[in-house]
Scaffold this active site. Sequence first.
Site, PDB file in Angstrom:
ATOM      1  N   MET A   1     146.040  46.631 -27.756  1.00 37.89           N
ATOM      2  CA  MET A   1     144.692  46.049 -27.645  1.00 37.89           C
ATOM      3  C   MET A   1     144.246  45.466 -28.964  1.00 37.89           C
ATOM      4  SD  MET A   1     142.588  46.993 -24.745  1.00 37.89           S
ATOM      5  CE  MET A   1     143.263  47.107 -23.107  1.00 37.89           C
ATOM      6  N   CYS A   2     143.081  45.774 -29.497  1.00 39.12           N
ATOM      7  CA  CYS A   2     142.668  44.967 -30.641  1.00 39.12           C
ATOM      8  C   CYS A   2     141.481  45.518 -31.415  1.00 39.12           C
ATOM      9  CB  CYS A   2     142.260  43.578 -30.160  1.00 39.12           C
ATOM     10  SG  CYS A   2     143.525  42.815 -29.134  1.00 39.12           S
TER      11      CYS A   2
END
Lengths: 309, 448, 225
Positions: free
Chosen positions: A1-2
Site C-alpha cells: 500500500m502506501c
Amino acid sequence: MCGIVGLFLKDKSLEPALGRMLTSMLITMTDRGSDSAGIAIYSNAAEAGVKLTVQSGTPEIDFGGLAEDLKNVLGAEVSVTERDTHAVIEVSSDQVTAARAALAQIRPNVRVLSVGEAIEIYKEVGRPDAVAQRFEVGRMSGSHGIGHTRMATESAVTTMGAHPFSTGPDQCLVHNGSLSNHNSLRRRLRRDGVHIETENDSEVAAAYLTHKMQNGSTLGEALGSSLNDLDGFFTFVVGTKDGFGVLRDPIACKPAVMAETDQYVAFGSEYRALVDLPGIEFARVWEPEPATVYFWIHDTTPVPEDRAA
Amino acid sequence: MTDDPKDGIPQTVPIQSAIFSNAANAEIRRAAATGIYDIRGGGAKRKVPHLDDLLFLGASMSRYPLEGYREKCDTKVTLGTRFAENPIELDIPITIAGMSFGALSGPAKEALGRGATLAGTSTTTGDGGMTEEERVHSHKLVYQYLPSRYGMNPDDLRRADAIEIVVGQGAKPGGGGMLLGQKISDRVAEMRRLPQGIDQRSSCRHPDWTGPDDLEIKILELREITGWRVPIYIKVGGARPYFDTTLAVKAGADVVVMDGMEGGTAATQNVFIEHVGLPLLACIPEAVRALQDMGMHREVQLVVSGGIRSGADVAKALALGADAVSIGTAALIALGDNDPRWETEYNKLGTTAGAYDDWHEGRDPAGITTQDPDLMARLDPVEGGRRLNNYLNVLTLEAQTIARACGKNHVLNLEPEDLCALTMEAAAMAKIPLAGTDWYPGKPDTSY
Amino acid sequence: MKVFDLETEGLRALNAALNEQSVARDHAVWEIVSPKGGHAIAVGLDAPLDVTVRGSTGYYCAGMNKQATVHIAGSAGPGVAENMMSGKVIVDGDASQYAGATGNGGLLVVKGNASSRCGISMKGIDIVVHGNVGHMSAFMAQAGNLVVCGDAGAALGDSLYEARIFVRGTVESLGADCVEKEMRPEHLKILEDLLQRGECDAKPEEFKRYGSARQFYHFNIDNAY
C-alpha cells in the site's frame, strides 16, 4: 500500500524550505512502502510559460543535445534542466502541443510526467530517501507539494507505476488504498481514447479524473463523482496549480491526518509525518471526514465542499 | 428405460442434465422451501485440478535412489527464521492447521495436541481462542490472530510458540467465521464473550487495520508485546497468491501460510466454499515465484494447506517449493470424523459416512465437531492422539519413500523437476511439463 | 520516576523496560518524552504502573494493556488501548480510529473526539468520550459500555450484541439492529459511575441509551442483506 504526504504553505517565507520539509515528511513514511517514491512540487511559474517534466530510462542518450534538437524542430529557444533521469523543459505556452509532438518524434523513449506552469513531478523506483536524493528534492522551493511512497499491491514496481500521476495541466494525484473495479474502468477509459500506461489502479483513478475534467467537470466535481464510479478503498490527495485537495472513500479505513497553522496546511498518512513541522504542537490536527471533498487554495480561506455522498 | 419400441414407436431415453443435475435441482427446491442459503462445513467438494494430477519421476539411469534406513532422508524443518528469536523446529514438515475450539470439541483439540506432540510438530488454535487442553497437550502451539479477536489476550499471546495473523482461509477468502447457536455452549460463549445459544457472526476484516501497510504496524505491535521472540505467520486463502505472498513478506511476516479452496471451514455458505478461491495446485507455484523474485525462498518459509491427504501430497507440495504442509480435514478424519462405524446415525441425519458436512449443527456422531457432552464423550483424546500420530507417521514415511526414490537426503530437496503432469490444466497451474514432454501451457518463450 | 526519551533510546528498549516491570519493579511511575507519533508505545503492559506519554502517539499505544494507567498528554493514533484487558488509558486530546478496539476490560477515556469505529468489537471495555465519535462506532460491540458526551457518527452500534451505548448529543444514524432503549434507574446508576470514572461532569439524565434489538441473534434470511 502506501504513504502520502502533502504540504501547502500559507507563509511565503517557508517556500525555500518546501523541498526539505516534504522530503523529511516522506522519508518518515518509508515503512508504509519503499518500492518507489515520487514528489510533485509547485513552484514559481516558469519564466518562459510552461514546464514539461520528462523522464528517460537512458538519460545520457535522450537528454544529450535535447535543447538544441528541440530548438531546431520548434524554431524557438527552450531551456532544459537535467536532474538525474528527469529533465525540466521550459517552453512558451503556445509551444506546448508542438513541444510534445516534437518530443514524441525525436525522443520516443522519453515520457512526459507532468505539464504545467508550476508543477514538476519527480518519481522513480527505490526508497524515498534515495529517490529524493537523486533529484535533490531537498533543495527545491515552492508553494505546495505532494509526496508518495509506494508499496505495490497488484501491479509492477516501475517508474511509470510510481505516484504522483498527472491528471492534467498542473494537476496530479496520489493514492493510498486499493480500488476493486480498476480493470473495468481502465477498459472503459481506454475505449474513450484515454491513454493509460500501466496496470496500476491508481493511474486509473488519475485517468478517470482527467477524463471527467476534459468533459467539463471541475476537479471538485470529478472527485465527487469518483465516489460513485470508483469502488474500493482510497485516500486521494490531489495537487492543482493553486492548491491541493483531499478525498477519502465512504468506508474511510485508510488513514489520513491533517494539520493546520497560520503557516501551512499539511497532510500525512500518519501523524508521525507531521511531527517535525514548525509549530506542530499548536496546530489544529484533525482527520478528514469520509466522502467529503476538501480543498485549499492560495489566497482563499479553506472550505470543505459539500458532502458528496 | 430403454429405446425398445412400445406399440411399435421407439422411446427416447431419459437423459439427466449435467447443469440441472439432481443435486442442483434438490438445492433449488431446498432454497425455495426455506428461503435461506445452505450452510455447511468442509472444503470444496467439486473436482478441481489437484496434486493427484502430478506424478513423480523417481530414479533412472541418470538419477539414483537412496537406500532406506542407513541412507538418511531427513524431514526436519524450521519455521520462522527471518526475525524471531525462537523459530519453530519441527521434526516433520506437516503441521496441524487452525481449527477453533467451538467448531471442535475440547477433547478433539486435546487429541490434536497429543498427536502432534508425539509426532514432533505443531498445532494451531482457531477462531475462538486458546484452550488449556490445547496449550497443555500441544508442545508447539501456533496462536491465531483473527478478525473476531474472540478470546484474544496478551497472556495467551505470550505463551504461544508462534502467532498466525489470519487474513483469510482457502474455503472462503473474504469471509468471516460463523458458529451457529447450537455450538455456542456456556464454555464457548464465555471464551468469546457472547450470549449463550445465539448464532455467532464474525467480521471479515480485522477491526483495527486494513491493508499491508497498516498490517506492518500491527505486526510491530505484536512483536513488541512478545519481545520479538516468536515467529509471526500470515495466513491467506488462495486468491492472488503472487501478490499476497509479496505483500505478506513486505508487511514483515516470518512465515506465509497459503490455503487452497480444498481447505475446510467449520461453517459457511456452500456457494462460498465451491465458487470462491483457488485450487492449491494453482497457489503453490505462484507463492514460490513471489518468494524467489524477492530472494526470500527458504528465508520466509511457505506452509501450504488444502486437500493434503497422503505422503504423496506432502511430497508434491514440497517439490513445488513449499517448506511444509498443514492438515485440517485429514487430521479430523484420522481422529474418526465421518467414520463408517457411525453410518446408522449418519443415515438418521439424512446423510452418509464421507458426506456428512453439517458440522454447524453440532450433532456430530463422531463427537468431534460438536459441543454436546454425550457426543463429545465418544472421542477418547488419548486414543485420538495415538491415531493422529500414526497417521502423521505414515505421511512422513510415505514422503520419505518418494524422496529417497528421487535421490534426496532431505525432503526439502525435492524440486519441481522431479514432477510431471498428467493433464493440461494441472500442467498450466503447476507450471510442470506434461509427462514425456518439456512443455506446459504458458511456458515462457514458447509460442503456444 | 523514570524518564524515558523514546527518540534517543528507542522503542524496543522502552517496551522491554516497561514489560520487565511485571517481573521486577524498579519504577512504578514512568514518563515517556519525544514520542513523535511513534507506534506501539507502552504495549502489553502487565503491572500497576503509571505511565505518561508527553506528546501525541502513533498506532496502538497501550495495546493489550493490563493493570497499568497510561496517560497520553496529546492525541492518539489508530487503535489506542486496543484489546485492553484491565487498567486505564486516558487521552487528553483526540483519538484516531478504532479506539479501544476489541477491548476486554479496563477504562478508556478520550477527552477530545474519537474517530470512526470507536469501540469496534468491544468485549467488556468501558469507553468514555468527552467529545464526538465517528462513523461505525461500537460496530459488533459485544460487551462493555460506550459513553459519548458529544455526537455519534453514522451507523452507530451496527450489528450490536450486548454492549451498552449512551449518547448525549445527536446520532447521525443507527446501525443495523441498534435501537434506542429506555433509560431506567439502573442504567442511570451505571452511567453515573462511568461519567465519574471518566472524569466527565455531564449529567446522566442528559443521555439516551442504545442497545441491541437482538433480531440478528438467530439467522433469519431477512437480515442477510
